[in-house]
Design a protein around this motif. Structure first.
Motif, PDB file in Angstrom:
ATOM      1  N   ALA A 122      -5.870  12.098  -0.477  1.00  0.00           N
ATOM      2  CA  ALA A 122      -5.162  10.893  -0.011  1.00  0.00           C
ATOM      3  C   ALA A 122      -5.360   9.683  -0.923  1.00  0.00           C
ATOM      4  CB  ALA A 122      -5.579  10.559   1.422  1.00  0.00           C
ATOM      5  N   ASP A 123      -5.255   9.919  -2.221  1.00  0.00           N
ATOM      6  CA  ASP A 123      -5.293   8.824  -3.192  1.00  0.00           C
ATOM      7  C   ASP A 123      -3.888   8.229  -3.294  1.00  0.00           C
ATOM      8  OD1 ASP A 123      -5.380   7.173  -5.433  1.00  0.00           O
ATOM      9  OD2 ASP A 123      -6.645   8.529  -6.584  1.00  0.00           O
ATOM     10  N   ALA A 124      -3.766   6.928  -3.084  1.00  0.00           N
ATOM     11  CA  ALA A 124      -2.447   6.276  -3.066  1.00  0.00           C
ATOM     12  C   ALA A 124      -1.745   6.331  -4.417  1.00  0.00           C
ATOM     13  CB  ALA A 124      -2.581   4.827  -2.616  1.00  0.00           C
ATOM     14  N   THR A 125      -2.475   6.641  -5.491  1.00  0.00           N
ATOM     15  CA  THR A 125      -1.848   6.731  -6.813  1.00  0.00           C
ATOM     16  C   THR A 125      -1.538   8.171  -7.204  1.00  0.00           C
ATOM     17  OG1 THR A 125      -3.946   6.902  -8.037  1.00  0.00           O
ATOM     18  CG2 THR A 125      -3.144   4.683  -7.543  1.00  0.00           C
ATOM     19  N   ALA A 126      -1.871   9.144  -6.344  1.00  0.00           N
ATOM     20  CA  ALA A 126      -1.677  10.554  -6.692  1.00  0.00           C
ATOM     21  C   ALA A 126      -0.195  10.927  -6.615  1.00  0.00           C
ATOM     22  CB  ALA A 126      -2.489  11.445  -5.759  1.00  0.00           C
ATOM     23  N   GLU A 127       0.240  11.735  -7.579  1.00  0.00           N
ATOM     24  CA  GLU A 127       1.652  12.105  -7.657  1.00  0.00           C
ATOM     25  C   GLU A 127       2.115  12.879  -6.427  1.00  0.00           C
ATOM     26  OE1 GLU A 127       0.153  11.227 -11.693  1.00  0.00           O
ATOM     27  OE2 GLU A 127      -0.583  12.474 -10.050  1.00  0.00           O
ATOM     28  N   TRP A 128       1.308  13.827  -5.933  1.00  0.00           N
ATOM     29  CA  TRP A 128       1.730  14.635  -4.788  1.00  0.00           C
ATOM     30  C   TRP A 128       1.867  13.791  -3.528  1.00  0.00           C
ATOM     31  CZ3 TRP A 128       4.283  18.846  -4.793  1.00  0.00           C
ATOM     32  CH2 TRP A 128       4.097  19.806  -5.805  1.00  0.00           C
ATOM     33  N   CYS A 129       1.000  12.808  -3.342  1.00  0.00           N
ATOM     34  CA  CYS A 129       1.089  11.947  -2.167  1.00  0.00           C
ATOM     35  C   CYS A 129       2.392  11.161  -2.184  1.00  0.00           C
ATOM     36  CB  CYS A 129      -0.111  11.014  -2.108  1.00  0.00           C
ATOM     37  SG  CYS A 129      -1.710  11.865  -1.964  1.00  0.00           S
ATOM     38  N   LEU A 130       2.748  10.607  -3.344  1.00  0.00           N
ATOM     39  CA  LEU A 130       3.987   9.846  -3.451  1.00  0.00           C
ATOM     40  C   LEU A 130       5.207  10.741  -3.303  1.00  0.00           C
ATOM     41  CD1 LEU A 130       5.590   7.295  -4.000  1.00  0.00           C
ATOM     42  CD2 LEU A 130       5.177   7.629  -6.449  1.00  0.00           C
ATOM     43  N   LEU A 131       5.198  11.896  -3.931  1.00  0.00           N
ATOM     44  CA  LEU A 131       6.320  12.825  -3.805  1.00  0.00           C
ATOM     45  C   LEU A 131       6.532  13.225  -2.355  1.00  0.00           C
ATOM     46  CD1 LEU A 131       5.548  15.079  -6.897  1.00  0.00           C
ATOM     47  CD2 LEU A 131       7.671  13.781  -6.585  1.00  0.00           C
ATOM     48  N   ALA A 132       5.446  13.495  -1.642  1.00  0.00           N
ATOM     49  CA  ALA A 132       5.560  13.916  -0.249  1.00  0.00           C
ATOM     50  C   ALA A 132       6.209  12.832   0.605  1.00  0.00           C
ATOM     51  CB  ALA A 132       4.188  14.285   0.308  1.00  0.00           C
ATOM     52  N   PHE A 155       1.000  10.679   7.516  1.00  0.00           N
ATOM     53  CA  PHE A 155      -0.227  11.405   7.191  1.00  0.00           C
ATOM     54  C   PHE A 155      -1.297  10.495   6.603  1.00  0.00           C
ATOM     55  CE2 PHE A 155      -2.802  14.026   4.280  1.00  0.00           C
ATOM     56  CZ  PHE A 155      -3.251  15.013   5.148  1.00  0.00           C
ATOM     57  N   PHE A 156      -0.898   9.547   5.767  1.00  0.00           N
ATOM     58  CA  PHE A 156      -1.860   8.724   5.034  1.00  0.00           C
ATOM     59  C   PHE A 156      -2.145   7.432   5.799  1.00  0.00           C
ATOM     60  CE2 PHE A 156       0.738  11.142   2.008  1.00  0.00           C
ATOM     61  CZ  PHE A 156      -0.248  11.930   1.451  1.00  0.00           C
ATOM     62  N   LEU A 157      -3.432   7.139   5.994  1.00  0.00           N
ATOM     63  CA  LEU A 157      -3.845   5.969   6.761  1.00  0.00           C
ATOM     64  C   LEU A 157      -4.373   4.843   5.885  1.00  0.00           C
ATOM     65  CD1 LEU A 157      -5.707   7.706   9.727  1.00  0.00           C
ATOM     66  CD2 LEU A 157      -3.337   6.886   9.641  1.00  0.00           C
ATOM     67  N   GLY A 219       0.485   2.977  -5.844  1.00  0.00           N
ATOM     68  CA  GLY A 219      -0.330   2.006  -6.556  1.00  0.00           C
ATOM     69  C   GLY A 219      -0.059   0.560  -6.180  1.00  0.00           C
ATOM     70  N   VAL A 220       0.804   0.314  -5.183  1.00  0.00           N
ATOM     71  CA  VAL A 220       1.101  -1.062  -4.782  1.00  0.00           C
ATOM     72  C   VAL A 220       0.607  -1.359  -3.373  1.00  0.00           C
ATOM     73  CG1 VAL A 220       3.118  -1.149  -6.285  1.00  0.00           C
ATOM     74  CG2 VAL A 220       3.413  -0.503  -3.889  1.00  0.00           C
ATOM     75  N   ALA A 221       0.058  -0.370  -2.696  1.00  0.00           N
ATOM     76  CA  ALA A 221      -0.417  -0.515  -1.328  1.00  0.00           C
ATOM     77  C   ALA A 221      -1.520   0.513  -1.092  1.00  0.00           C
ATOM     78  CB  ALA A 221       0.741  -0.311  -0.336  1.00  0.00           C
ATOM     79  N   PRO A 222      -2.239   0.425   0.019  1.00  0.00           N
ATOM     80  CA  PRO A 222      -3.300   1.396   0.283  1.00  0.00           C
ATOM     81  C   PRO A 222      -2.795   2.823   0.449  1.00  0.00           C
ATOM     82  CG  PRO A 222      -3.615  -0.576   1.621  1.00  0.00           C
ATOM     83  CD  PRO A 222      -2.266  -0.696   0.999  1.00  0.00           C
ATOM     84  N   VAL A 223      -1.502   2.995   0.721  1.00  0.00           N
ATOM     85  CA  VAL A 223      -0.895   4.320   0.848  1.00  0.00           C
ATOM     86  C   VAL A 223       0.418   4.309   0.085  1.00  0.00           C
ATOM     87  CG1 VAL A 223      -1.949   4.728   3.103  1.00  0.00           C
ATOM     88  CG2 VAL A 223       0.329   3.698   2.974  1.00  0.00           C
ATOM     89  N   PRO A 224       0.967   5.474  -0.271  1.00  0.00           N
ATOM     90  CA  PRO A 224       2.307   5.500  -0.872  1.00  0.00           C
ATOM     91  C   PRO A 224       3.329   4.967   0.130  1.00  0.00           C
ATOM     92  CG  PRO A 224       1.205   7.637  -1.078  1.00  0.00           C
ATOM     93  CD  PRO A 224       0.399   6.832  -0.123  1.00  0.00           C
ATOM     94  N   VAL A 225       4.330   4.240  -0.370  1.00  0.00           N
ATOM     95  CA  VAL A 225       5.265   3.582   0.536  1.00  0.00           C
ATOM     96  C   VAL A 225       6.705   3.825   0.102  1.00  0.00           C
ATOM     97  CG1 VAL A 225       3.653   1.776   1.240  1.00  0.00           C
ATOM     98  CG2 VAL A 225       5.099   1.413  -0.768  1.00  0.00           C
ATOM     99  N   ARG A 226       7.599   3.842   1.079  1.00  0.00           N
ATOM    100  CA  ARG A 226       9.033   3.760   0.847  1.00  0.00           C
ATOM    101  C   ARG A 226       9.409   2.278   0.762  1.00  0.00           C
ATOM    102  NH1 ARG A 226      11.952   8.127   3.376  1.00  0.00           N
ATOM    103  NH2 ARG A 226      13.826   6.823   3.287  1.00  0.00           N
TER     104      ARG A 226
END
Length: 291
Positions: A122-132, A155-157, A219-226
């Motif tokens: 659950a790293d906010a900069t990880a590619e798989w987290c953002l893709l998901a 999923f990401f908090l 990389g702009v917030a604690p979790v990947p965002v739309r």
């Protein structure tokens, strides 16, 4: 540095693993490829009393398109497996995942690191987290009571924090539909470093014209965002440059030693416009007001 002492457990099946996790509770960590967890343990940033190795759970190493067109990826599938998957396995509509793997670290990391491990970390900069998040994936978490399906957006908090319960194991990620007009791009200080900012754009194209899409940022917030503001520009027929400007204006990135908030907003603008152009190929934004 070396890790703090821990007790090692070798998992034999998914059900037994979840029962063991339920018994051990918060004192246990699951290890697969170990590309993130081992480094954190060596620096004493993670100090699990128990380490549960799921590397032998071969049923979690699978990849394929199902009868409804969804792509199913087992949690133990490596990044390199995705990177080298042929079209008849990955499906031509998911080529964005193959292209995105080149951004992950270096080849040795991609050959050991796993899809499920990256998502669970659950790293906010990880590619798989953002893709998901950007592509609307569903994550399957299996516990002693069975599996539950979790939308990636739920999923990401927070940093390195997810909704996974201590007795749950991430077993699969499902991308429900092809994304033939999607692209990921990012910026890092050096090749292979963690991204400072990353962007995914997934365009809806009809008749050679863009009629909408999804925009995601890492990389702009604690979790990947739309970014709904940028997505509205695409739906209304705005240009790729206008979409990128809207994304930069909506972003609220951190201001730290790695880069100022203003610098990160500039990166957002550049990366989103680049991802739009790559995702669109020869497609053009729909004329404003047309339907």
């Amino acid at each position: 540095m070396k890790p703090a002492p821990f007790r090692y457990h070798r998992a034999r099946d998914v059900h037994g693993t979840t029962e063991l996790l339920a018994e051990l509770g918060d004192d246990a960590k699951v290890i697969a490829g170990g590309q993130s967890l081992v480094a954190m343990m060596n620096f004493r940033l993670a100090r699990p009393d128990h380490l549960v190795d799921i590397g032998a759970l071969h049923e979690l190493d699978h990849l394929g398109v199902g009868p409804q067109g969804a792509l199913h990826i087992g949690a133990l599938t490596t990044h390199h497996t995705i990177e080298t998957a042929p079209d008849d396995v990955l499906g031509p509509g998911f080529a964005v995942l193959r292209r995105a793997m080149g951004w992950i670290g270096h080849l040795p990391i991609r050959t050991r690191g796993t899809v499920g491990g990256s998502l669970a970390h659950a790293d906010a900069t990880a590619e798989w987290c953002l893709l998901a998040v950007a592509l609307g994936a569903r994550l399957v978490a299996t516990g002693p009571a069975g599996p539950r399906h979790i939308p990636a957006g739920e999923f990401f908090l927070g940093p390195y924090t997810s909704v996974l319960a201590p007795d749950e194991l991430l077993t699969e990620v499902v991308f429900p539909r092809p994304a033939p007009h999607a692209a990921l791009t990012e910026f890092a200080a050096r090749k292979g470093d963690f991204a400072l900012v990353s962007a995914v754009v997934d365009l809806d194209v009809e008749g050679g014209r863009v009629c909408g899409g999804r925009v995601g940022l890492g990389g702009v917030a604690p979790v990947p965002v739309r970014v709904p503001e940028a997505e509205a520009v695409l739906a209304d027929g705005g240009s790729f440059a206008d979409c990128a400007a809207a994304a930069a204006a909506a972003a609220d990135p951190p201001d730290d030693a790695d880069g100022s908030a203003a610098y990160r907003r500039q990166l957002v603008r550049s990366l989103v416009e680049r991802a739009c152009a790559e995702a669109g190929g020869t497609a053009e934004p729909r004329e404003a007001g047309s339907r």
